[in-house]
Design a protein around this motif. Structure first.
Motif, mmCIF file in Angstrom:
data_model
loop_
_atom_site.group_PDB
_atom_site.id
_atom_site.type_symbol
_atom_site.label_atom_id
_atom_site.label_comp_id
_atom_site.label_asym_id
_atom_site.label_seq_id
_atom_site.Cartn_x
_atom_site.Cartn_y
_atom_site.Cartn_z
ATOM 1 N N TRP A 184 0.853 -1.175 0.000
ATOM 2 C CA TRP A 184 0.000 0.000 0.000
ATOM 3 C C TRP A 184 0.896 1.235 0.000
ATOM 4 O O TRP A 184 1.758 1.371 0.873
ATOM 5 C CB TRP A 184 -0.915 0.002 1.228
ATOM 6 N N LEU A 185 0.731 2.078 -0.986
ATOM 7 C CA LEU A 185 1.584 3.256 -1.154
ATOM 8 C C LEU A 185 3.053 2.847 -1.255
ATOM 9 O O LEU A 185 3.937 3.449 -0.634
ATOM 10 C CB LEU A 185 1.388 4.249 0.008
ATOM 11 N N THR A 186 3.299 1.807 -2.031
ATOM 12 C CA THR A 186 4.614 1.215 -2.318
ATOM 13 C C THR A 186 5.240 0.480 -1.131
ATOM 14 O O THR A 186 6.221 -0.222 -1.301
ATOM 15 C CB THR A 186 5.630 2.269 -2.812
ATOM 16 N N PHE A 187 4.673 0.599 0.063
ATOM 17 C CA PHE A 187 5.233 -0.053 1.242
ATOM 18 C C PHE A 187 4.488 -1.363 1.513
ATOM 19 O O PHE A 187 3.294 -1.479 1.238
ATOM 20 C CB PHE A 187 5.127 0.844 2.476
ATOM 21 N N VAL A 191 4.137 -4.107 7.198
ATOM 22 C CA VAL A 191 4.999 -3.161 7.908
ATOM 23 C C VAL A 191 4.185 -1.972 8.406
ATOM 24 O O VAL A 191 4.344 -1.518 9.550
ATOM 25 C CB VAL A 191 6.146 -2.693 6.995
ATOM 26 N N LEU A 192 3.309 -1.457 7.565
ATOM 27 C CA LEU A 192 2.467 -0.323 7.965
ATOM 28 C C LEU A 192 1.532 -0.713 9.104
ATOM 29 O O LEU A 192 1.307 0.069 10.036
ATOM 30 C CB LEU A 192 1.665 0.176 6.763
ATOM 31 N N LEU A 193 0.973 -1.926 9.031
ATOM 32 C CA LEU A 193 0.071 -2.386 10.091
ATOM 33 C C LEU A 193 0.824 -2.546 11.406
ATOM 34 O O LEU A 193 0.334 -2.123 12.470
ATOM 35 C CB LEU A 193 -0.568 -3.710 9.676
ATOM 36 N N ALA A 194 2.011 -3.140 11.361
ATOM 37 C CA ALA A 194 2.801 -3.294 12.581
ATOM 38 C C ALA A 194 3.206 -1.940 13.148
ATOM 39 O O ALA A 194 3.167 -1.728 14.371
ATOM 40 C CB ALA A 194 4.037 -4.148 12.296
ATOM 41 N N ALA A 195 3.585 -1.002 12.286
ATOM 42 C CA ALA A 195 3.962 0.338 12.751
ATOM 43 C C ALA A 195 2.775 1.041 13.402
ATOM 44 O O ALA A 195 2.937 1.740 14.417
ATOM 45 C CB ALA A 195 4.496 1.163 11.588
#
Length: 368
Positions: A184-187, A191-195
């Motif tokens: 999502w948005l290149t990431f 990782v985004l969910l964990a952050a």
């Protein structure tokens, strides 16, 4: 008046001492050393490329594959802060993934968003129930945490195999794949969910009284009870949070491989999580905890696994190599070990006092 350079040197020395005493310094240095060690064997280790609108590279892989461990270690941190332990997170990972994949495989529309949301709700629901069971055994019945969670560790793995009927359940669902293997948005979405979970946990524990209450229960249970803190509710809360983090990790792991394996999913992840918490600076005796240190510890463990594959360590010696590096990491981080090494080094470099007869001072005889 004191010269200005002397003031600057004194200020610089004070900053250096504070930096050296910071709890995140050694985990950060250890992580940096591991990353630089990989760079020595793989020149493109730090390169990050954009392919098809997605980020790719070894560093991205470490973050993505380390996201489930980060979540499990995050929940384990709060449990350990209360002088507890949760050995059941690996079984919770397996049960959550098995339930989610089992529901998707038997659904009429396995690729729909509604089916994916129902599978996620089932996984989080079972995580909530398992966390409440652990919390009830520990806070309600007074069972030792290691015994209470060991029960679910053994029984839960069997439950996961019953759900999957001893087989590996394979699913095909693009929305479900998004959780652990999507972008999502290149990431990487994992990782985004964990952050997001780490940021929310830090906000709740450091910007409110919740973190202080957890530390007080773990630091001195008797004193916290005397001042009116309800330790039972806090204990149940941290075990529920740990189980929910493990359930989300189970969704990530099963989603990334599009399958559920009740026997091997989340196997021994509880040990890696405990190690990540300890490497991050949180003591097993309870009390103060460090969420930032836990994140660094999880990244260290994942980087170590990546290093094993980068160096081409034979599979039969992987665990031995990992154990050796972990021992070195713990020794380097230990204040007692560093103090002994520094004292020995100072003893070797200290000037020796004169002991020979020729060097001894001559005393003159005084006569009346």
């Amino acid at each position: 008046m004191t010269p200005q350079p002397a003031l600057s040197a004194a200020a610089g020395g004070g900053i250096g001492r504070r930096l050296a005493a910071h709890r995140l310094l050694w985990p950060a240095l250890i992580l940096l050393a591991l990353l630089l060690g990989n760079l020595a064997f793989h020149r493109d280790f730090f390169s990050v490329r954009v392919r098809d609108g997605h980020l790719y590279g070894s560093l991205v892989d470490i973050l993505q594959f380390g996201a489930p461990l980060t979540l499990v270690a995050l929940g384990m941190t709060l449990v350990i802060a209360t002088r507890g332990i949760d050995l059941s997170v690996g079984s919770t990972v397996a049960i959550a993934g098995a339930l989610a994949c089992g529901h998707i495989s038997t659904a009429a529309q396995p690729g729909s968003v509604a089916t994916m949301l129902t599978a996620v709700a089932l996984a989080l629901g079972v995580g909530l129930v398992l966390g409440l069971a652990n919390g009830f055994l520990v806070s309600g019945l007074g069972v030792q945490p290691i015994v209470a969670t060991l029960i679910l560790m053994v029984a839960g793995r069997g439950v996961a195999q019953l759900i999957t009927d001893g087989q590996i359940i394979t699913v095909t669902s693009a929305p479900y794949k998004m959780i652990g293997g999507g972008y999502w948005l290149t990431f990487p979405f994992a990782v985004l969910l964990a952050a997001a979970v780490v940021a929310l946990t830090a906000l709740l524990t450091r910007r409110s009284a919740l973190g202080m209450l957890i530390e007080s229960v773990g630091g001195n249970p008797a004193a916290s009870r005397l001042v009116g803190i309800r330790a039972g509710g806090l204990l149940a809360l941290v075990y529920v949070f740990s189980a929910l983090c493990a359930a989300v990790a189970g969704l990530m792991i099963s989603s990334n491989v599009s399958s559920a394996d009740g026997n091997n999913a989340g196997l021994w992840i509880e040990l890696d999580a405990i190690l990540a918490v300890v490497v991050g600076g949180t003591a097993l005796t309870g009390g103060r905890f460090s969420l930032g240190g836990t994140v660094l510890g999880a990244l260290i463990i994942q980087t170590l696994s990546t290093t094993v594959y980068t160096l081409g360590v034979p599979p039969e010696t992987t665990l031995v190599f990992k154990a050796f590096v972990v021992i070195v990491v713990c020794l380097v981080q230990s204040p007692v070990f560093r103090a002994k090494v520094l004292r020995r080094r100072k003893a070797k470099t200290a000037p020796r006092s004169p002991t020979t007869a020729g060097d001894a001072p001559q005393h003159q005889e005084v006569r009346a």
